[in-house]
Design an enzyme around this catalytic site. Structure first.
Site, mmCIF file in Angstrom:
data_model
loop_
_atom_site.group_PDB
_atom_site.id
_atom_site.type_symbol
_atom_site.label_atom_id
_atom_site.label_comp_id
_atom_site.label_asym_id
_atom_site.label_seq_id
_atom_site.Cartn_x
_atom_site.Cartn_y
_atom_site.Cartn_z
ATOM 1 N N ARG A 1 11.436 -7.059 5.484
ATOM 2 C CA ARG A 1 11.430 -5.652 5.320
ATOM 3 C C ARG A 1 12.144 -4.847 6.279
ATOM 4 N NH1 ARG A 1 5.442 -2.942 4.402
ATOM 5 N NH2 ARG A 1 5.237 -2.920 6.588
ATOM 6 N N ARG B 1 11.164 -3.291 12.262
ATOM 7 C CA ARG B 1 10.098 -3.004 13.218
ATOM 8 C C ARG B 1 9.781 -3.902 14.287
ATOM 9 N NH1 ARG B 1 5.543 -0.593 9.263
ATOM 10 N NH2 ARG B 1 4.181 -1.711 10.778
ATOM 11 N N ARG C 1 -0.891 -9.561 13.108
ATOM 12 C CA ARG C 1 -1.386 -8.696 12.323
ATOM 13 C C ARG C 1 -2.336 -9.203 11.247
ATOM 14 N NH1 ARG C 1 3.994 -5.984 10.690
ATOM 15 N NH2 ARG C 1 2.806 -4.618 9.431
ATOM 16 N N LYS D 1 0.712 -1.312 0.173
ATOM 17 C CA LYS D 1 -0.075 0.173 -0.028
ATOM 18 C C LYS D 1 0.854 1.302 -0.046
ATOM 19 C CE LYS D 1 -2.321 -1.162 3.664
ATOM 20 N NZ LYS D 1 -1.899 -2.531 4.111
ATOM 21 N N ARG E 1 -9.537 0.903 9.218
ATOM 22 C CA ARG E 1 -9.130 -0.437 9.423
ATOM 23 C C ARG E 1 -10.310 -1.303 10.087
ATOM 24 N NH1 ARG E 1 -3.414 -0.041 9.145
ATOM 25 N NH2 ARG E 1 -2.214 -1.450 10.270
HETATM 26 P P1 ADP Z 1 0.805 -2.550 8.475
HETATM 27 O O1 ADP Z 1 2.325 -2.409 8.035
HETATM 28 O O2 ADP Z 1 0.403 -3.655 9.275
HETATM 29 O O3 ADP Z 1 -0.173 -2.022 7.291
HETATM 30 P P2 ADP Z 1 0.650 0.217 9.703
HETATM 31 O O4 ADP Z 1 2.009 0.814 9.663
HETATM 32 O O5 ADP Z 1 -0.230 0.866 8.936
HETATM 33 O O6 ADP Z 1 0.601 -1.394 9.606
HETATM 34 O O7 ADP Z 1 0.267 0.246 11.046
HETATM 35 C C1 ADP Z 1 0.949 -0.011 12.387
HETATM 36 C C2 ADP Z 1 0.280 -0.041 13.617
HETATM 37 O O8 ADP Z 1 -0.411 0.990 13.843
HETATM 38 C C3 ADP Z 1 -0.971 -1.167 13.493
HETATM 39 O O9 ADP Z 1 -0.533 -2.512 13.720
HETATM 40 C C4 ADP Z 1 -2.164 -0.660 14.444
HETATM 41 O O10 ADP Z 1 -1.641 -0.896 15.968
HETATM 42 C C5 ADP Z 1 -1.778 0.813 14.385
HETATM 43 N N1 ADP Z 1 -2.706 1.494 13.298
HETATM 44 C C6 ADP Z 1 -2.305 2.013 12.147
HETATM 45 N N2 ADP Z 1 -3.614 2.287 11.631
HETATM 46 C C7 ADP Z 1 -4.690 2.034 12.510
HETATM 47 C C8 ADP Z 1 -6.001 2.141 12.118
HETATM 48 N N3 ADP Z 1 -6.492 2.837 11.340
HETATM 49 N N4 ADP Z 1 -6.729 1.704 13.254
HETATM 50 C C9 ADP Z 1 -6.067 1.229 14.504
HETATM 51 N N5 ADP Z 1 -4.832 0.969 14.399
HETATM 52 C C10 ADP Z 1 -3.987 1.451 13.680
#
Ligand code: ADP
Length: 212
Positions: free
Chosen positions: A127, A160, A171, A13, A88
């Site tokens: 990553r 991370r 996740r 994304k 989300r």
């Molecule tokens: P990923 O790489 O899993 O897509 P992100 O970088 O988007 O993860 O998000 C990392 C973390 O931040 C998520 O695992 C969650 O804990 C939190 N987070 C991010 N966006 C949201 C959201 N819209 N609602 C709830 N938690 C979120």
């Protein structure tokens, strides 16, 4: 473009958002990046989100909606926005719908990147992320020129906390349970565009039919 990017963690994304951003200046808004910056700065928001994020769970809808209401009202969103990692959950999608109606804004589409689980796990475990500018590297397919140092800004590159195998599995489970239902939500809204894989050419081709 006013687009929501949907897809599991590791679907690409963020990468697609950067390609689209270069096309028309739409701003990429990543709730994950906003939260990670808050954790790094040690703000009140960061303190509230830190443990939840480390486990790979979702922070509360209230907290996220507070962040997004403020963010979407900023001037740079007028040229368009690419929402990466938000909404989300169904309550977030419903709250976003109401917020956009209030702002007299309309989404162009929700772009779903469909990708196999084994590809995701391989991508996420390899990553690496720059702690300073968020640039993404990969130990196999895109290593930095100098080990541990970001090519773009000289910041430190790390794995991370939520990219251990255990957190990744969590996740993905959270994604299937809480976020995958958004595909049906946006299909019902007539906004869903699904693309197999995350090849940017194919994504652009699919988007052309929606956006002019
Ligand atoms: P990923 O790489 O899993 O897509 P992100 O970088 O988007 O993860 O998000 C990392 C973390 O931040 C998520 O695992 C969650 O804990 C939190 N987070 C991010 N966006 C949201 C959201 N819209 N609602 C709830 N938690 C979120």
């Amino acid at each position: 473009m006013k687009i929501i990017l949907l897809g599991p963690p590791g679907a690409g994304k963020g990468t697609i958002a950067k390609v689209l951003n270069q096309l028309d200046g739409s701003v990429q808004i990543s709730t994950g990046d906003i939260l990670r910056a808050a954790v790094a700065e040690g703000t009140e928001l960061g303190k509230q989100a830190e443990a939840t994020m480390k486990a790979g769970d979702l922070v509360t809808d209230e907290l996220i909606m507070g962040i997004m209401e403020e963010r979407l009202k900023q001037d740079d969103c007028k040229a368009g926005f690419l929402l990466d990692g938000f909404p989300r959950t169904i309550p977030q999608a419903e709250a976003l719908k109401i917020l956009l109606e209030k702002m007299d804004e309309k989404l162009d589409c929700a772009l779903e990147l469909v990708i196999a689980r084994d590809v995701i796990i391989d991508r996420l475990t390899t990553r690496r992320t720059c702690t300073q500018c968020g640039e993404i590297f990969n130990v196999k397919s895109k290593p930095p020129k100098v080990d541990g140092i970001c090519d773009a800004c000289d910041g430190n590159i790390i794995q991370r906390d939520d990219e251990t195998e255990e957190a990744i599995n969590n996740r993905l489970a959270v994604y299937l349970k809480q976020t995958a239902p958004l595909v049906h939500f946006y299909r019902a809204e007539g906004l869903l565009v699904s693309v197999q894989g995350s090849n940017s050419e194919q994504v652009l081709e699919a988007l052309k039919t929606r956006i002019n």
